[in-house]
Motif scaffolding. Structure first.
Motif, PDB file in Angstrom:
ATOM      1  N   THR A 177      -3.942   8.629  -2.992  1.00 33.92           N
ATOM      2  CA  THR A 177      -3.321   9.937  -3.166  1.00 33.92           C
ATOM      3  C   THR A 177      -3.846  10.912  -2.124  1.00 33.92           C
ATOM      4  OG1 THR A 177      -4.996  10.634  -4.753  1.00 33.92           O
ATOM      5  CG2 THR A 177      -3.007   9.627  -5.649  1.00 33.92           C
ATOM      6  N   TRP A 233       3.091   2.177 -10.379  1.00 32.89           N
ATOM      7  CA  TRP A 233       2.934   1.379  -9.158  1.00 32.89           C
ATOM      8  C   TRP A 233       1.698   0.493  -9.237  1.00 32.89           C
ATOM      9  CZ3 TRP A 233       4.092   6.442  -6.319  1.00 32.89           C
ATOM     10  CH2 TRP A 233       5.459   6.556  -6.086  1.00 32.89           C
ATOM     11  N   GLU A 234       0.592   1.050  -9.749  1.00 33.04           N
ATOM     12  CA  GLU A 234      -0.630   0.250  -9.867  1.00 33.04           C
ATOM     13  C   GLU A 234      -0.445  -0.898 -10.853  1.00 33.04           C
ATOM     14  OE1 GLU A 234      -4.023   3.530  -8.659  1.00 33.04           O
ATOM     15  OE2 GLU A 234      -3.484   3.322 -10.787  1.00 33.04           O
ATOM     16  N   LYS A 273       0.858  -1.181   0.000  1.00 31.84           N
ATOM     17  CA  LYS A 273       0.000   0.000   0.000  1.00 31.84           C
ATOM     18  C   LYS A 273       0.896   1.234   0.000  1.00 31.84           C
ATOM     19  CE  LYS A 273      -3.796  -2.155   2.432  1.00 31.84           C
ATOM     20  NZ  LYS A 273      -4.685  -2.076   3.595  1.00 31.84           N
ATOM     21  N   ILE A 274       0.625   2.142  -0.925  1.00 30.30           N
ATOM     22  CA  ILE A 274       1.443   3.342  -1.079  1.00 30.30           C
ATOM     23  C   ILE A 274       0.556   4.567  -0.916  1.00 30.30           C
ATOM     24  CG2 ILE A 274       2.869   4.687  -2.673  1.00 30.30           C
ATOM     25  CD1 ILE A 274       3.624   2.013  -4.008  1.00 30.30           C
ATOM     26  N   ILE A 318       2.077   6.982 -10.318  1.00 28.76           N
ATOM     27  CA  ILE A 318       0.951   6.263  -9.718  1.00 28.76           C
ATOM     28  C   ILE A 318       0.536   5.099 -10.604  1.00 28.76           C
ATOM     29  CG2 ILE A 318      -1.488   6.474  -9.090  1.00 28.76           C
ATOM     30  CD1 ILE A 318      -0.745   9.403  -8.202  1.00 28.76           C
ATOM     31  N   TYR A 368       0.627   8.345  -1.839  1.00 27.55           N
ATOM     32  CA  TYR A 368       1.314   9.378  -2.615  1.00 27.55           C
ATOM     33  C   TYR A 368       0.889  10.716  -2.032  1.00 27.55           C
ATOM     34  CZ  TYR A 368       3.507  11.676  -6.555  1.00 27.55           C
ATOM     35  OH  TYR A 368       4.333  12.437  -7.340  1.00 27.55           O
ATOM     36  N   HIS A 416       0.461  -2.669  -6.878  1.00 24.80           N
ATOM     37  CA  HIS A 416       0.385  -1.962  -5.602  1.00 24.80           C
ATOM     38  C   HIS A 416      -0.922  -1.183  -5.506  1.00 24.80           C
ATOM     39  CE1 HIS A 416       4.539  -3.003  -4.949  1.00 24.80           C
ATOM     40  NE2 HIS A 416       4.888  -2.394  -6.067  1.00 24.80           N
ATOM     41  N   GLU A 417      -1.411  -0.997  -4.289  1.00 23.07           N
ATOM     42  CA  GLU A 417      -2.582  -0.161  -4.038  1.00 23.07           C
ATOM     43  C   GLU A 417      -2.075   1.239  -3.716  1.00 23.07           C
ATOM     44  OE1 GLU A 417      -6.031   0.427  -0.664  1.00 23.07           O
ATOM     45  OE2 GLU A 417      -5.093  -1.542  -0.873  1.00 23.07           O
ATOM     46  N   VAL A 418      -2.496   2.225  -4.509  1.00 19.53           N
ATOM     47  CA  VAL A 418      -2.008   3.593  -4.338  1.00 19.53           C
ATOM     48  C   VAL A 418      -3.167   4.505  -3.950  1.00 19.53           C
ATOM     49  CG1 VAL A 418      -0.822   5.539  -5.411  1.00 19.53           C
ATOM     50  CG2 VAL A 418      -0.227   3.209  -6.074  1.00 19.53           C
TER      51      VAL A 418
END
Length: 72
Positions: free
Chosen positions: A40, A31-32, A2-3, A28, A5, A36-38
């Protein structure tokens, strides 16, 4: 992974047709694409990012959104 931003500058916008806007969107998306779950949190983004339509107008509004997304 999980990111989050996070861009605290009050004038940056994710959908801006500028170099920084494209850079944020491309990072973004990259990463997706890697799975990954991004989320913002962009202070200047009036749409709130990720479908959150809360107005950003104040610093406190941004802090309240951060509390919602960041684990204690």
């Amino acid at each position: 992974m999980k990111i989050l931003y996070y861009a605290p500058h009050p004038f940056l916008q994710l959908n801006a047709p500028t170099g920084y806007g494209r850079h944020m969107r491309e990072m973004i998306a990259a990463w997706e694409n890697q799975g990954h779950e991004v989320r913002t949190l962009i202070a200047g983004d009036r749409n709130g990012g990720n479908g959150d339509s809360a107005p950003v107008g104040t610093q406190q509004a941004g802090k309240n959104r951060m509390k919602k997304w960041i684990p204690k």
